[in-house]
Design an enzyme around this catalytic site. Structure first.
Site, PDB file in Angstrom:
ATOM      1  N   VAL A  30      -5.127  -4.891  -0.981  1.00 25.30           N
ATOM      2  CA  VAL A  30      -5.623  -5.787   0.053  1.00 25.30           C
ATOM      3  C   VAL A  30      -4.995  -7.165  -0.170  1.00 25.30           C
ATOM      4  O   VAL A  30      -4.556  -7.458  -1.287  1.00 25.30           O
ATOM      5  CB  VAL A  30      -7.171  -5.881   0.016  1.00 25.30           C
ATOM      6  CG1 VAL A  30      -7.797  -4.573   0.419  1.00 25.30           C
ATOM      7  CG2 VAL A  30      -7.683  -6.322  -1.356  1.00 25.30           C
TER       8      VAL A  30
ATOM      9  N   LYS B 176     -10.618   3.877  -3.456  1.00 26.47           N
ATOM     10  CA  LYS B 176     -10.023   3.525  -2.171  1.00 26.47           C
ATOM     11  C   LYS B 176     -10.174   4.666  -1.164  1.00 26.47           C
ATOM     12  O   LYS B 176      -9.805   5.800  -1.455  1.00 26.47           O
ATOM     13  CB  LYS B 176      -8.543   3.191  -2.355  1.00 26.47           C
ATOM     14  CG  LYS B 176      -8.302   2.022  -3.297  1.00 26.47           C
ATOM     15  CD  LYS B 176      -6.829   1.861  -3.636  1.00 26.47           C
ATOM     16  CE  LYS B 176      -6.624   0.770  -4.666  1.00 26.47           C
ATOM     17  NZ  LYS B 176      -5.224   0.649  -5.099  1.00 26.47           N
TER      18      LYS B 176
ATOM     19  N   CYS C 291     -11.165 -10.569  -4.177  1.00 29.68           N
ATOM     20  CA  CYS C 291      -9.720 -10.766  -4.140  1.00 29.68           C
ATOM     21  C   CYS C 291      -9.323 -12.168  -3.644  1.00 29.68           C
ATOM     22  O   CYS C 291      -9.645 -12.546  -2.514  1.00 29.68           O
ATOM     23  CB  CYS C 291      -9.066  -9.720  -3.249  1.00 29.68           C
ATOM     24  SG  CYS C 291      -7.275  -9.922  -3.120  1.00 29.68           S
TER      25      CYS C 291
ATOM     26  N   GLU D  47       0.289  -7.974   2.630  1.00 24.41           N
ATOM     27  CA  GLU D  47       0.718  -9.139   1.854  1.00 24.41           C
ATOM     28  C   GLU D  47       0.149 -10.417   2.481  1.00 24.41           C
ATOM     29  O   GLU D  47       0.377 -10.723   3.652  1.00 24.41           O
ATOM     30  CB  GLU D  47       2.223  -9.231   1.715  1.00 24.41           C
ATOM     31  CG  GLU D  47       2.826  -8.171   0.811  1.00 24.41           C
ATOM     32  CD  GLU D  47       2.358  -8.316  -0.641  1.00 24.41           C
ATOM     33  OE1 GLU D  47       2.360  -9.431  -1.184  1.00 24.41           O
ATOM     34  OE2 GLU D  47       1.982  -7.287  -1.227  1.00 24.41           O
ATOM     35  N   SER D  48      -0.584 -11.172   1.661  1.00 24.62           N
ATOM     36  CA  SER D  48      -1.302 -12.339   2.165  1.00 24.62           C
ATOM     37  C   SER D  48      -0.364 -13.396   2.748  1.00 24.62           C
ATOM     38  O   SER D  48      -0.687 -14.018   3.770  1.00 24.62           O
ATOM     39  CB  SER D  48      -2.148 -12.956   1.044  1.00 24.62           C
ATOM     40  OG  SER D  48      -1.329 -13.413  -0.022  1.00 24.62           O
TER      41      SER D  48
END
Length: 227
Positions: free
Chosen positions: A52, A39, A12, A69-70
């Site tokens: 993720v 998952k 990711c 949320e990155s």
């Protein structure tokens, strides 16, 4: 000191953003990879979107918070952790950087279409879109080595995982996406040498990405240049 756990996936790019930011800040953290095709229940219970990355924050009193949320995770790290600043101090420059981070997310969306294309026409359409996006970036870059000069920023953390894809794709043939984009090429090279960027994935990243291409029957694997 809070204990930080990054809930992750091997490939990711959004996870990589957070991992890079953590390493740039010099923050100790544990990384837990999950299988996004299966998952675990504990993950679904704490991930509102079922995606993720997640950052689990456990304090000394036993309290726990979950961030998802990155971009949110990276902003939190910037605001709470000491270490090198990853955003400009000036509000206007900081807002501009946030805009380019969103631009990076749009590039990732196009890149998904490129790597999962199953016919030549679809691949070429996405290739042209990516060329246009990187040409826009060429005009926005400073003299380097990073996005806005000598200081590594969250914009760099966003684009490093994007360029990493092409480290694998280049083995399958020259896409021509970066042709004539000298600033972008220099930026890509500088990011690839950064320790935090290298450490954001495992040594098996190229193999896993090739397996992903195979799973999605990517036309990239069937081009003459891949022979």
């Amino acid at each position: 000191m809070s204990r930080l756990t990054l809930i992750s996936h091997h490939l990711c790019p959004y996870v990589q953003r957070a991992a890079i930011a953590l390493r740039e800040k010099g923050v100790p953290f544990e990384r837990v990879n999950i299988d996004l095709t299966d998952k675990p229940d504990w993950f679904l219970q704490i991930s509102p979107l079922g995606k993720v990355p997640l950052l689990r924050i456990e304090d000394e009193e036993g309290g726990e918070a979950i961030l998802f949320e990155s971009s949110v995770i990276c902003e939190y790290l910037e605001e709470t952790q000491v270490g090198a600043a990853l955003h400009p101090a000036d509000p206007l420059s900081r807002a501009r950087h946030r805009g380019w981070m969103e631009f990076g997310s749009s590039v990732l969306s196009d890149l998904w279409g490129y790597e999962t294309a199953t016919d030549v026409e679809q691949l070429e359409a996405k290739r042209k879109t990516l060329i246009a996006k990187f040409t826009t970036l060429e005009g926005a870059l400073a003299d380097g080595p990073y996005f806005s000069g000598s200081s590594f920023s969250l914009v760099d953390a966003v684009f490093a995982p994007i360029f990493r894809y092409f480290d694998v794709f280049d083995r399958l043939g020259d896409s021509g996406i970066f042709a004539g984009l000298e600033r972008v090429r220099r930026w890509r090279s500088a990011l690839g040498e950064r320790r935090s960027v290298k450490d954001a994935v495992g040594e098996d990243y190229p193999r896993r990405l090739m397996e992903f291409l195979n799973k999605h029957k990517s036309i990239l694997l069937g081009l003459p240049a891949a022979a």
